[in-house]
Design a protein around this motif. Structure first.
Motif, PDB file in Angstrom:
ATOM      1  N   THR A  89       2.204   5.123  -1.735  1.00  7.44           N
ATOM      2  CA  THR A  89       1.894   6.359  -2.434  1.00  7.44           C
ATOM      3  C   THR A  89       3.218   6.901  -2.944  1.00  7.44           C
ATOM      4  O   THR A  89       4.163   7.063  -2.157  1.00  7.44           O
ATOM      5  CB  THR A  89       1.226   7.379  -1.496  1.00  7.44           C
ATOM      6  OG1 THR A  89       0.040   6.784  -0.949  1.00  7.44           O
ATOM      7  CG2 THR A  89       0.849   8.637  -2.235  1.00  7.44           C
ATOM      8  N   GLU A 132       5.281   9.662  -5.949  1.00  9.24           N
ATOM      9  CA  GLU A 132       5.181  10.842  -6.806  1.00  9.24           C
ATOM     10  C   GLU A 132       5.726  10.484  -8.179  1.00  9.24           C
ATOM     11  O   GLU A 132       6.830   9.954  -8.294  1.00  9.24           O
ATOM     12  CB  GLU A 132       6.009  11.993  -6.237  1.00  9.24           C
ATOM     13  CG  GLU A 132       5.395  12.680  -5.051  1.00  9.24           C
ATOM     14  CD  GLU A 132       4.313  13.677  -5.426  1.00  9.24           C
ATOM     15  OE1 GLU A 132       4.473  14.403  -6.404  1.00  9.24           O
ATOM     16  OE2 GLU A 132       3.296  13.690  -4.714  1.00  9.24           O
ATOM     17  N   SER A 192      -1.126   5.976  -6.439  1.00  8.18           N
ATOM     18  CA  SER A 192      -1.336   4.938  -5.436  1.00  8.18           C
ATOM     19  C   SER A 192      -0.985   3.577  -6.031  1.00  8.18           C
ATOM     20  O   SER A 192      -1.380   3.269  -7.157  1.00  8.18           O
ATOM     21  CB  SER A 192      -2.802   4.946  -4.994  1.00  8.18           C
ATOM     22  OG  SER A 192      -3.108   3.790  -4.259  1.00  8.18           O
ATOM     23  N   THR A 229       0.548  12.420  -7.510  1.00  6.80           N
ATOM     24  CA  THR A 229       0.514  11.342  -6.533  1.00  6.80           C
ATOM     25  C   THR A 229      -0.152  10.116  -7.149  1.00  6.80           C
ATOM     26  O   THR A 229      -1.245  10.209  -7.700  1.00  6.80           O
ATOM     27  CB  THR A 229      -0.256  11.779  -5.280  1.00  6.80           C
ATOM     28  OG1 THR A 229       0.391  12.923  -4.729  1.00  6.80           O
ATOM     29  CG2 THR A 229      -0.294  10.677  -4.244  1.00  6.80           C
ATOM     30  N   ARG A 247      -1.177  -0.474  -4.925  1.00  9.17           N
ATOM     31  CA  ARG A 247      -1.641  -1.465  -3.941  1.00  9.17           C
ATOM     32  C   ARG A 247      -1.421  -2.858  -4.493  1.00  9.17           C
ATOM     33  O   ARG A 247      -1.775  -3.147  -5.637  1.00  9.17           O
ATOM     34  CB  ARG A 247      -3.110  -1.263  -3.626  1.00  9.17           C
ATOM     35  CG  ARG A 247      -3.311   0.053  -2.935  1.00  9.17           C
ATOM     36  CD  ARG A 247      -4.608   0.170  -2.286  1.00  9.17           C
ATOM     37  NE  ARG A 247      -4.595   1.461  -1.585  1.00  9.17           N
ATOM     38  CZ  ARG A 247      -5.585   1.927  -0.920  1.00  9.17           C
ATOM     39  NH1 ARG A 247      -6.688   1.242  -0.837  1.00  9.17           N
ATOM     40  NH2 ARG A 247      -5.500   3.084  -0.325  1.00  9.17           N
ATOM     41  N   ASP A 303       0.881  -1.156   0.000  1.00  8.80           N
ATOM     42  CA  ASP A 303       0.000   0.000   0.000  1.00  8.80           C
ATOM     43  C   ASP A 303       0.925   1.215   0.000  1.00  8.80           C
ATOM     44  O   ASP A 303       1.387   1.655   1.047  1.00  8.80           O
ATOM     45  CB  ASP A 303      -0.910  -0.008   1.218  1.00  8.80           C
ATOM     46  CG  ASP A 303      -1.986   1.059   1.154  1.00  8.80           C
ATOM     47  OD1 ASP A 303      -2.021   1.827   0.166  1.00  8.80           O
ATOM     48  OD2 ASP A 303      -2.787   1.130   2.097  1.00  8.80           O
TER      49      ASP A 303
END
Length: 109
Positions: A16, A18, A25, A23, A27, A14
């Protein structure tokens, strides 16, 4: 379906990150990694960078689902062959979803 004992890699994550000032994500759910980007340019930067994580994950028998604005726009993995659209866009080995591209383009957040 391949059992987790037969796969060389399971991804549980999980994160995050750049990418190009945006941004993103990431997962991981074992044999599926979902990359959610806010824009097409951020998703393309991930998919077309040299020695991408997408390339490495697909060789490890993991499927990568790339999403833009919540819509699945491309998948890469052992059961996803790039077609002519993927080749033309320069995102192979990802298999582009024309419907997902359209839905992501039409959705505004």
């Amino acid at each position: 379906m391949t059992s987790s004992a037969d796969r060389p890699l399971d991804v549980i994550a999980d994160l995050t990150v750049e990418v190009g000032g945006r941004t993103v994500s990431v997962r991981g759910y074992g044999d599926l990694v979902v990359v959610s980007a806010p824009t097409f340019s951020a998703a393309r930067a991930l998919a077309t960078a040299p020695e991408t994580a997408v390339d490495r994950l697909t060789t490890a028998d993991v499927t990568v689902d790339i999403r833009v604005r919540g819509r699945s726009v491309a998948r890469a993995g052992p059961d996803h062959d790039p077609g002519p659209l993927s080749q033309a866009l320069g995102v192979a080995p990802a298999s582009v979803s024309p419907g997902g591209l359209l839905l992501a383009a039409l959705s505004r957040r």
